[in-house]
Design an enzyme around this catalytic site. Sequence first.
Site, PDB file in Angstrom:
ATOM      1  N   SER A   1      -2.935  -7.562   2.912  1.00  0.00           N
ATOM      2  CA  SER A   1      -3.140  -7.467   4.361  1.00  0.00           C
ATOM      3  C   SER A   1      -3.505  -8.841   4.919  1.00  0.00           C
ATOM      4  CB  SER A   1      -4.263  -6.478   4.680  1.00  0.00           C
ATOM      5  OG  SER A   1      -3.936  -5.202   4.213  1.00  0.00           O
TER       6      SER A   1
ATOM      7  N   LYS B   1     -15.547  -7.889   4.154  1.00  0.00           N
ATOM      8  CA  LYS B   1     -14.416  -8.214   5.041  1.00  0.00           C
ATOM      9  C   LYS B   1     -14.750  -7.924   6.498  1.00  0.00           C
ATOM     10  CE  LYS B   1     -10.717  -7.234   1.679  1.00  0.00           C
ATOM     11  NZ  LYS B   1      -9.717  -6.220   1.274  1.00  0.00           N
TER      12      LYS B   1
ATOM     13  N   ARG C   1      -2.144  -5.794  -8.503  1.00  0.00           N
ATOM     14  CA  ARG C   1      -1.048  -6.736  -8.299  1.00  0.00           C
ATOM     15  C   ARG C   1      -0.938  -7.740  -9.445  1.00  0.00           C
ATOM     16  NH1 ARG C   1      -3.131  -7.999  -2.381  1.00  0.00           N
ATOM     17  NH2 ARG C   1      -4.949  -7.959  -3.723  1.00  0.00           N
TER      18      ARG C   1
ATOM     19  N   HIS D   1       0.845  -1.211   0.000  1.00  0.00           N
ATOM     20  CA  HIS D   1       0.000   0.000   0.000  1.00  0.00           C
ATOM     21  C   HIS D   1       0.874   1.254   0.000  1.00  0.00           C
ATOM     22  CE1 HIS D   1      -3.135  -2.557   2.313  1.00  0.00           C
ATOM     23  NE2 HIS D   1      -3.700  -2.260   1.153  1.00  0.00           N
TER      24      HIS D   1
HETATM   25  O1  PNS Z   1      -8.775  -2.603   0.345  1.00  0.00           O
HETATM   26  P1  PNS Z   1     -10.082  -3.059  -0.259  1.00  0.00           P
HETATM   27  O2  PNS Z   1     -10.872  -3.870   0.758  1.00  0.00           O
HETATM   28  O3  PNS Z   1      -9.899  -3.800  -1.535  1.00  0.00           O
HETATM   29  O4  PNS Z   1     -10.920  -1.734  -0.588  1.00  0.00           O
HETATM   30  C1  PNS Z   1     -12.241  -1.820  -1.074  1.00  0.00           C
HETATM   31  C2  PNS Z   1     -12.986  -0.508  -0.825  1.00  0.00           C
HETATM   32  C3  PNS Z   1     -12.991  -0.207   0.671  1.00  0.00           C
HETATM   33  C4  PNS Z   1     -12.281   0.612  -1.564  1.00  0.00           C
HETATM   34  C5  PNS Z   1     -14.446  -0.668  -1.358  1.00  0.00           C
HETATM   35  O5  PNS Z   1     -15.054  -1.726  -0.682  1.00  0.00           O
HETATM   36  C6  PNS Z   1     -15.254   0.621  -1.185  1.00  0.00           C
HETATM   37  O6  PNS Z   1     -15.118   1.538  -1.976  1.00  0.00           O
HETATM   38  N1  PNS Z   1     -16.091   0.671  -0.120  1.00  0.00           N
HETATM   39  C7  PNS Z   1     -16.904   1.838   0.164  1.00  0.00           C
HETATM   40  C8  PNS Z   1     -18.331   1.614  -0.328  1.00  0.00           C
HETATM   41  C9  PNS Z   1     -18.460   1.916  -1.813  1.00  0.00           C
HETATM   42  O7  PNS Z   1     -18.214   3.010  -2.286  1.00  0.00           O
HETATM   43  N2  PNS Z   1     -18.901   0.900  -2.591  1.00  0.00           N
HETATM   44  C10 PNS Z   1     -19.171   1.095  -4.036  1.00  0.00           C
HETATM   45  C11 PNS Z   1     -18.065   0.602  -4.880  1.00  0.00           C
HETATM   46  S1  PNS Z   1     -18.025  -1.151  -4.839  1.00  0.00           S
END
Ligand code: PNS
Length: 160
Positions: free
Chosen positions: A129, A42, A91, A18
């Site tokens: 992570s 998650k 990745r 990150h």
């Molecule tokens: O590190 P991650 O878990 O891959 O990140 C995913 C994240 C947190 C960026 C995604 O789940 C997110 O944007 N969550 C906020 C809710 C949202 O905007 N959802 C719409 C897009 S799927």
Amino acid sequence: MGGIAVCPGSFDPITNGHLDIIKRGAKVFEQIHVVVLNNSSKKPLFTVEERLALIKDVTKEIPNVTVASFQGLLVDYANQVNASAIIRGLRAVSDFEYEMQITSMNRVLNDKIETFFIMTNNQYSFLSSSIVKEVAKYNGKISELVPPSVEKALINKFLG
Ligand code: PNS
């Protein structure tokens, strides 16, 4: 390129992978808002406050990075801070489908915000992570995968 970008994620916890993406993004964009969001698929190990504190600690030397959390949609947060871009790390091919889905969804929600992908450095292409937590849980060596403060926090969590 300039402009304001949001670098979103669960960051549970932040890893060297990150951090590499954030540092490289910070060279391209004027301002990077690293934001801890909720990923409903998650179950986090660290509280939002703990994750924020760790991100703040490991990004404190990067002047154009700010750190926040948000309960809601990523595009709403991006709007709130006047960001025109979202940065995500990529990745491997295995990331592609998921990233394509959230990028498309975000574009449907707000087509003024563009998502940019930064390819992970080869040395971090396997890193996540989840894998760090797995290794830390069984007392494996994680010092090359996460910054020292994150290593300490993981050891505290699992080994007290
Ligand atoms: O590190 P991650 O878990 O891959 O990140 C995913 C994240 C947190 C960026 C995604 O789940 C997110 O944007 N969550 C906020 C809710 C949202 O905007 N959802 C719409 C897009 S799927």
